[in-house]
Design a protein around this motif. Sequence first.
Motif, short mmCIF file in Angstrom:
data_model
loop_
_atom_site.label_atom_id
_atom_site.label_comp_id
_atom_site.label_asym_id
_atom_site.label_seq_id
_atom_site.Cartn_x
_atom_site.Cartn_y
_atom_site.Cartn_z
N VAL A 58 0.84 -1.20 0.00
CA VAL A 58 0.00 0.00 0.00
C VAL A 58 0.87 1.25 0.00
O VAL A 58 0.55 2.23 -0.68
CB VAL A 58 -0.98 -0.01 1.19
CG1 VAL A 58 -1.70 1.31 1.34
CG2 VAL A 58 -1.98 -1.14 1.02
N GLY A 59 1.97 1.23 0.73
CA GLY A 59 2.89 2.37 0.74
C GLY A 59 3.41 2.69 -0.64
O GLY A 59 3.46 3.86 -1.05
N LYS A 60 3.81 1.66 -1.40
CA LYS A 60 4.29 1.88 -2.77
C LYS A 60 3.18 2.44 -3.65
O LYS A 60 3.41 3.35 -4.44
CB LYS A 60 4.83 0.58 -3.36
CG LYS A 60 6.15 0.14 -2.79
CD LYS A 60 6.77 -0.99 -3.58
CE LYS A 60 6.08 -2.29 -3.26
NZ LYS A 60 6.72 -3.48 -3.85
N ALA A 61 1.98 1.90 -3.52
CA ALA A 61 0.87 2.36 -4.35
C ALA A 61 0.48 3.80 -4.01
O ALA A 61 0.22 4.60 -4.92
CB ALA A 61 -0.33 1.43 -4.16
N LEU A 62 0.46 4.12 -2.73
CA LEU A 62 0.12 5.50 -2.34
C LEU A 62 1.17 6.49 -2.81
O LEU A 62 0.84 7.61 -3.22
CB LEU A 62 -0.05 5.60 -0.82
CG LEU A 62 -1.30 4.97 -0.22
CD1 LEU A 62 -1.27 5.07 1.29
CD2 LEU A 62 -2.56 5.60 -0.77
N ALA A 63 2.43 6.10 -2.75
CA ALA A 63 3.50 6.98 -3.22
C ALA A 63 3.33 7.29 -4.70
O ALA A 63 3.64 8.40 -5.15
CB ALA A 63 4.86 6.35 -2.95
N GLN A 64 2.82 6.32 -5.47
CA GLN A 64 2.60 6.53 -6.90
C GLN A 64 1.40 7.42 -7.16
O GLN A 64 1.45 8.32 -7.99
CB GLN A 64 2.35 5.18 -7.60
CG GLN A 64 3.55 4.30 -7.70
CD GLN A 64 4.50 4.78 -8.79
OE1 GLN A 64 4.09 5.37 -9.77
NE2 GLN A 64 5.77 4.53 -8.58
N ARG A 65 0.29 7.17 -6.46
CA ARG A 65 -0.98 7.83 -6.78
C ARG A 65 -1.27 9.04 -5.89
O ARG A 65 -1.76 10.05 -6.37
CB ARG A 65 -2.11 6.81 -6.65
CG ARG A 65 -3.46 7.32 -7.03
CD ARG A 65 -3.53 7.57 -8.50
NE ARG A 65 -4.84 8.13 -8.85
CZ ARG A 65 -5.29 8.18 -10.06
NH1 ARG A 65 -4.59 7.71 -11.05
NH2 ARG A 65 -6.46 8.71 -10.30
N TYR A 66 -1.01 8.92 -4.59
CA TYR A 66 -1.36 9.97 -3.64
C TYR A 66 -0.17 10.28 -2.73
O TYR A 66 -0.17 9.88 -1.55
CB TYR A 66 -2.54 9.53 -2.76
CG TYR A 66 -3.77 9.10 -3.51
CD1 TYR A 66 -4.53 10.01 -4.22
CD2 TYR A 66 -4.18 7.76 -3.50
CE1 TYR A 66 -5.67 9.61 -4.89
CE2 TYR A 66 -5.32 7.36 -4.17
CZ TYR A 66 -6.06 8.29 -4.87
OH TYR A 66 -7.18 7.89 -5.55
N PRO A 67 0.85 10.95 -3.22
CA PRO A 67 2.00 11.28 -2.36
C PRO A 67 1.55 12.05 -1.11
O PRO A 67 0.71 12.94 -1.19
CB PRO A 67 2.89 12.14 -3.24
CG PRO A 67 2.46 11.85 -4.63
CD PRO A 67 1.00 11.50 -4.56
N GLY A 68 2.09 11.66 0.02
CA GLY A 68 1.76 12.33 1.28
C GLY A 68 0.47 11.87 1.91
O GLY A 68 0.04 12.42 2.92
N ALA A 69 -0.16 10.84 1.35
CA ALA A 69 -1.44 10.36 1.89
C ALA A 69 -1.21 9.47 3.11
O ALA A 69 -0.10 9.00 3.37
CB ALA A 69 -2.20 9.58 0.82
N THR A 70 -2.30 9.24 3.84
CA THR A 70 -2.29 8.32 4.98
C THR A 70 -3.38 7.28 4.75
O THR A 70 -4.50 7.62 4.40
CB THR A 70 -2.59 9.08 6.29
OG1 THR A 70 -1.56 10.05 6.49
CG2 THR A 70 -2.63 8.13 7.47
N ALA A 71 -3.03 6.03 4.95
CA ALA A 71 -4.02 4.95 4.85
C ALA A 71 -4.24 4.37 6.24
O ALA A 71 -3.29 3.99 6.92
CB ALA A 71 -3.52 3.87 3.89
N ASN A 72 -5.48 4.34 6.65
CA ASN A 72 -5.87 3.73 7.92
C ASN A 72 -6.69 2.50 7.56
O ASN A 72 -7.85 2.60 7.16
CB ASN A 72 -6.69 4.70 8.76
CG ASN A 72 -5.91 5.95 9.09
OD1 ASN A 72 -4.79 5.87 9.55
ND2 ASN A 72 -6.49 7.11 8.83
#
Length: 158
Positions: A58-72
């Motif tokens: 999920v960290g890799k995917a968020l870095a690609q699509r939503y930089p700086g996002a938080t997933a809970n």
Amino acid sequence: MRKLAFLAPLAATLAVAAMAQAQNPNVNVTIGPDLQRQVEKLGDREVNEQIAALQTEVGKALAQRYPGATANLVLNDLKPNRPTMEQIRQNPSLDPIRSVSIGGAAIKGEIVTADGQSRPVDFSYFSPNIRDVWGYSVWRDADRAFERFGDQIERGRF
């Protein structure tokens, strides 16, 4: 002057590292109540390894699509394809090679983008049929679930 020539590249490197750190997504994973009751049977270490795998994907995917996002995220269900070491220890009649089952994972939660938007998450993948189970690892379908979940995030589904 030479000191400045040495410090300038160092300062630039630190600035880039600080920006990258600020853009790294934060992935928080907790265990749902149903899975919490299963942790003792599956084994703490193996469940923690799966949580780490989910966080990485999920960290890799968020870095690609939503930089700086938080997933809970809440890991609600986790099923292995083959018996875990803890399951074999508790039930010696299980065969670590021949015992095969339908595996996968179920995830719920939210992704909070850097601008504060909350995007709900509800994803699960389990092999639909025992004949569809492929691979030889204990957690192959759970890994596949995490990969597919990461792909969905990168595509902007969540």
